[in-house]
Design a protein around this motif. Structure first.
Motif, PDB file in Angstrom:
ATOM      1  N   ASP A  64       5.158  -4.500   9.914  1.00 36.24           N
ATOM      2  CA  ASP A  64       5.536  -3.758   8.704  1.00 36.24           C
ATOM      3  C   ASP A  64       4.334  -3.442   7.827  1.00 36.24           C
ATOM      4  OD1 ASP A  64       8.153  -3.800   9.509  1.00 36.24           O
ATOM      5  OD2 ASP A  64       8.722  -5.515   8.264  1.00 36.24           O
ATOM      6  N   ARG A  65       3.385  -4.388   7.751  1.00 39.19           N
ATOM      7  CA  ARG A  65       2.211  -4.160   6.912  1.00 39.19           C
ATOM      8  C   ARG A  65       1.332  -3.055   7.483  1.00 39.19           C
ATOM      9  NH1 ARG A  65       0.189  -3.058   2.343  1.00 39.19           N
ATOM     10  NH2 ARG A  65      -1.921  -3.848   1.957  1.00 39.19           N
ATOM     11  N   GLU A  68       2.899   0.237   6.670  1.00 43.32           N
ATOM     12  CA  GLU A  68       2.690   0.562   5.254  1.00 43.32           C
ATOM     13  C   GLU A  68       1.276   1.092   5.002  1.00 43.32           C
ATOM     14  OE1 GLU A  68       2.925  -1.647   0.868  1.00 43.32           O
ATOM     15  OE2 GLU A  68       3.266  -2.783   2.717  1.00 43.32           O
ATOM     16  N   ASN A  72       0.518   4.895   3.644  1.00 43.74           N
ATOM     17  CA  ASN A  72      -0.196   5.113   2.387  1.00 43.74           C
ATOM     18  C   ASN A  72      -1.465   5.943   2.581  1.00 43.74           C
ATOM     19  OD1 ASN A  72       1.715   3.651   0.981  1.00 43.74           O
ATOM     20  ND2 ASN A  72       0.557   1.738   1.030  1.00 43.74           N
ATOM     21  N   ALA A  86       9.090   4.604   8.602  1.00 46.76           N
ATOM     22  CA  ALA A  86       8.074   5.419   7.948  1.00 46.76           C
ATOM     23  C   ALA A  86       8.446   6.875   8.163  1.00 46.76           C
ATOM     24  CB  ALA A  86       6.694   5.121   8.520  1.00 46.76           C
TER      25      ALA A  86
END
Length: 371
Positions: A64-65, A68, A72, A86
């Motif tokens: 998940d990180r 992210e 971003n 996403a």
């Protein structure tokens, strides 16, 4: 043409990764000036990639990180494997519905009446098990879903013989090991089928595991193609589901489970003699039973006529030769018992709804490339 730097967030080793990379290379070489930078799919690996001036990212097994961080960054990216949360990222995954349908059809055509599905704790639910159950329901069969915390209890309670689809080859290996501990014989009592055809896992198991060969090389090719569209044409990412290739039969499903002994004997004979032109006539001549009686029993047990079952075995061999060798189609037709290319083409259109050449291009995008 200006160079583009592409980040690869994935492990380099392992059968699935190597096939994905082969598909990426087939798309990228020799026509595209892509320069690759490589890191692990961990959050730290993705951070290191993002420190570079990347034009796009291809990733597999992100957490998940990592998702992210990529989201971003606003860098065009495609994830290979399970869908990620996403909105801007593309995703290329195996078509779970087609996997479930393929597995159920494979088992039913071999005369099984009892079925199960096993996925380890933490496995994301997908369309595979839903499709598996739907196909079995159409044939009047049910499906026993495993409690992953009580696998041995579940296996002991299943009616035998039973055919079990597992969510992965590792899950299939686990089921086979549980069967050994319980004294259950694979495949005579429990037939075990995995997914992904991870050859080291499947080949080193005892007995060797049958598995659904997913189109990983095609997935890598499709992911690279999508990323190029996102970079050059500024197209949004989308989700693509890639159908599997075939069932790779090994010892773990090498049993005829038909409830009628004569049908089981006929299936075993066809499997051993599929390439013989007089296979059916020879078998009919060897039994004390009318052709009409056997055909009736065959349909009641497998849903197929003897001729249809024989055709399936020949198609399976042709699939193997097309996917695993570079033999000419004429040779494939001869070795799989069809004799002529036209007969092979007719069979593929009837059973698979595609031509032998279309099947090979899907299975091996690199076949014939750059030669």
């Amino acid at each position: 043409m200006a160079q583009m730097r592409i980040g690869l967030g994935m492990d380099r080793r392992g059968g699935p990764s190597e096939l994905l990379l082969r598909g990426i290379a087939t798309y990228a070489r020799p026509d595209r000036p892509w320069v690759f930078s490589w890191e692990s799919p961990s959050a730290e690996g993705i951070r290191r990639l993002l420190e570079l001036e990347l034009d796009g990212i291809l990733a597999k097994d992100l957490d998940d990180r990592g998702v992210e961080l990529i989201e971003n960054s606003r860098i065009p990216a495609v994830h290979m494997g399970h869908a990620v949360k996403a909105a801007a990222m593309g995703c290329v995954d195996t078509d779970g519905r087609a996997v479930g349908e393929m597995a159920a059809t494979y088992f039913v055509n071999r005369g099984y009446k009892h079925f199960g599905y096993h996925a380890p704790i933490g496995t994301p639910s997908d369309e595979c098990v839903v499709s598996f159950q739907k196909r079995l329901t159409r044939g009047g069969h049910g499906c026993h879903i495993a409690d992953p915390r009580r696998v041995q209890e579940w296996l002991s309670a299943l009616p035998k013989p039973v055919a079990i689809l597992c969510s992965s080859d590792d899950a299939a290996l686990s089921v086979a090991e549980h069967c050994r501990e319980l004294g259950l014989v694979v495949p005579d009592e429990v037939a075990v089928l995995g997914v992904d055809n991870d050859i080291p896992v499947c080949s080193l198991a005892a007995p060797p595991l049958s598995s659904i060969q997913t189109a990983l090389e095609r997935m890598g090719f499709a992911a690279a193609e999508m990323l190029n569209e996102m970079i050059i044409q500024q197209k949004p990412g989308r989700a693509i589901a890639v159908p599997p290739i075939r069932v790779v039969s090994r010892r773990s499903t090498d049993a005829a489970a038909a409830s009628d002994p004569l049908v089981a004997r006929a299936l075993a004979y066809m499997q051993a003699n599929f390439a013989e032109g007089d296979c059916l006539n020879d078998f009919f001549a060897s039994i004390k039973c009318s052709r009409r009686t056997l055909e009736r029993k065959f349909r009641e047990t497998t849903g197929l006529s003897p001729a249809q079952a024989w055709l399936r075995f020949r198609v399976e061999e042709a699939e193997r030769l097309l996917a695993d060798t570079e033999l000419r189609v004429e040779t494939v037709a001869d070795r799989s018992g069809f004799g002529e290319v036209r007969q092979l083409q007719l069979a593929f259109r009837k059973v698979l709804k595609q031509t032998p050449t279309q099947f090979r291009r899907h299975a091996v995008p690199s076949f014939g490339a750059n030669r």
